[in-house]
Structures are given as structure tokens and as C-alpha cells.
Design a protein around this motif. Structure first.
Motif, PDB file in Angstrom:
ATOM      1  N   ASP A  16       0.876  -1.168   0.000  1.00  0.00           N
ATOM      2  CA  ASP A  16       0.000   0.000   0.000  1.00  0.00           C
ATOM      3  C   ASP A  16       0.913   1.217   0.000  1.00  0.00           C
ATOM      4  OD1 ASP A  16      -1.776   2.047   0.416  1.00  0.00           O
ATOM      5  OD2 ASP A  16      -2.752   1.151   2.151  1.00  0.00           O
ATOM      6  N   SER A  51      -5.410  -0.885   2.279  1.00  0.00           N
ATOM      7  CA  SER A  51      -5.001  -2.006   3.125  1.00  0.00           C
ATOM      8  C   SER A  51      -5.461  -1.709   4.549  1.00  0.00           C
ATOM      9  CB  SER A  51      -3.485  -2.192   3.077  1.00  0.00           C
ATOM     10  OG  SER A  51      -2.837  -1.123   3.742  1.00  0.00           O
ATOM     11  N   SER A  52      -5.112  -2.588   5.460  1.00  0.00           N
ATOM     12  CA  SER A  52      -5.500  -2.355   6.852  1.00  0.00           C
ATOM     13  C   SER A  52      -4.819  -1.116   7.423  1.00  0.00           C
ATOM     14  CB  SER A  52      -5.158  -3.572   7.703  1.00  0.00           C
ATOM     15  OG  SER A  52      -3.758  -3.802   7.684  1.00  0.00           O
ATOM     16  N   ALA A  53      -3.710  -0.674   6.818  1.00  0.00           N
ATOM     17  CA  ALA A  53      -3.009   0.513   7.292  1.00  0.00           C
ATOM     18  C   ALA A  53      -3.667   1.808   6.833  1.00  0.00           C
ATOM     19  CB  ALA A  53      -1.565   0.481   6.813  1.00  0.00           C
ATOM     20  N   HIS A  55      -7.258   1.823   5.574  1.00  0.00           N
ATOM     21  CA  HIS A  55      -8.720   1.740   5.558  1.00  0.00           C
ATOM     22  C   HIS A  55      -9.290   2.421   6.800  1.00  0.00           C
ATOM     23  CE1 HIS A  55     -12.778   0.101   5.591  1.00  0.00           C
ATOM     24  NE2 HIS A  55     -12.592  -0.172   4.315  1.00  0.00           N
ATOM     25  N   TYR A  58     -10.143   0.280  10.024  1.00  0.00           N
ATOM     26  CA  TYR A  58      -9.025  -0.238  10.816  1.00  0.00           C
ATOM     27  C   TYR A  58      -8.197   0.853  11.463  1.00  0.00           C
ATOM     28  CZ  TYR A  58     -10.179  -4.642   8.619  1.00  0.00           C
ATOM     29  OH  TYR A  58     -10.837  -5.753   8.191  1.00  0.00           O
ATOM     30  N   THR A  59      -8.183   2.052  10.870  1.00  0.00           N
ATOM     31  CA  THR A  59      -7.373   3.131  11.423  1.00  0.00           C
ATOM     32  C   THR A  59      -8.122   3.941  12.467  1.00  0.00           C
ATOM     33  OG1 THR A  59      -8.052   4.644   9.667  1.00  0.00           O
ATOM     34  CG2 THR A  59      -6.030   3.382   9.313  1.00  0.00           C
TER      35      THR A  59
END
Length: 84
Positions: A16, A51-53, A55, A58-59
Motif C-alpha cells: 500500500d 489495506s488495513s493501514a 482503511h 481499521y485506522t
């Protein structure tokens, strides 16, 4: 399993770029790019948009919908109308 019909399952780096985050996993994703990983080996790389970093879920930076305001606006707009 039948021979030669399954895609190659190999280590792949998913990156990402917006978040500066990458992780190594196994995948059948096809790509023409490669990158040198932390262990010194070269792996195929797949660039992803989210990504989860990055999105919001998730953040913890997700927006809260103002459903109360939307409902009130709807009621003001359509409260005087009758079915006909």
C-alpha cells in the motif's frame, strides 16, 4: 489435484504505497513487478489501493453518519404531503 491447471501459489508482497505499508504472504495473484524484501530475496509485488493501514475502519478515522439530521431533513421536506 490435476497437474498444470492450478495457478502458481507463491510468496507475494502486497504493498500500500499511500500508507507506506507492505506485507509478505502467499498468493496466486499475477504481477510483472518485483521488489527486494527485508530478507534480501526478491518477490513479486502487487500494489493495492487500500489495506488495513489505510482503511478508515481499521485506522479508527471513519466518519460517523449524521442520520438524525438526514431524517429530520427528510421529515421537513415531505411532512406536508399526502398520498393521493
Amino acid at each position: 489435484m490435476k497437474k498444470s491447471i492450478h495457478p502458481d501459489y507463491r510468496p507475494v508482497v502486497f504493498r500500500d504505497r499511500g500508507a507506506g505499508f507492505a506485507f509478505l504472504t502467499r498468493s496466486t495473484a499475477e504481477t510483472t513487478q518485483s521488489v527486494e524484501w527485508e530478507d534480501g530475496a526478491t518477490y513479486p509485488v502487487v500494489d493495492v489501493e487500500v489495506s488495513s493501514a489505510s482503511h478508515p475502519f481499521y485506522t479508527g478515522k471513519s466518519r460517523v453518519m449524521d442520520s438524525t439530521g438526514a431524517v429530520e431533513k427528510f421529515n421537513r421536506r415531505y411532512s406536508g404531503r399526502t398520498r393521493g
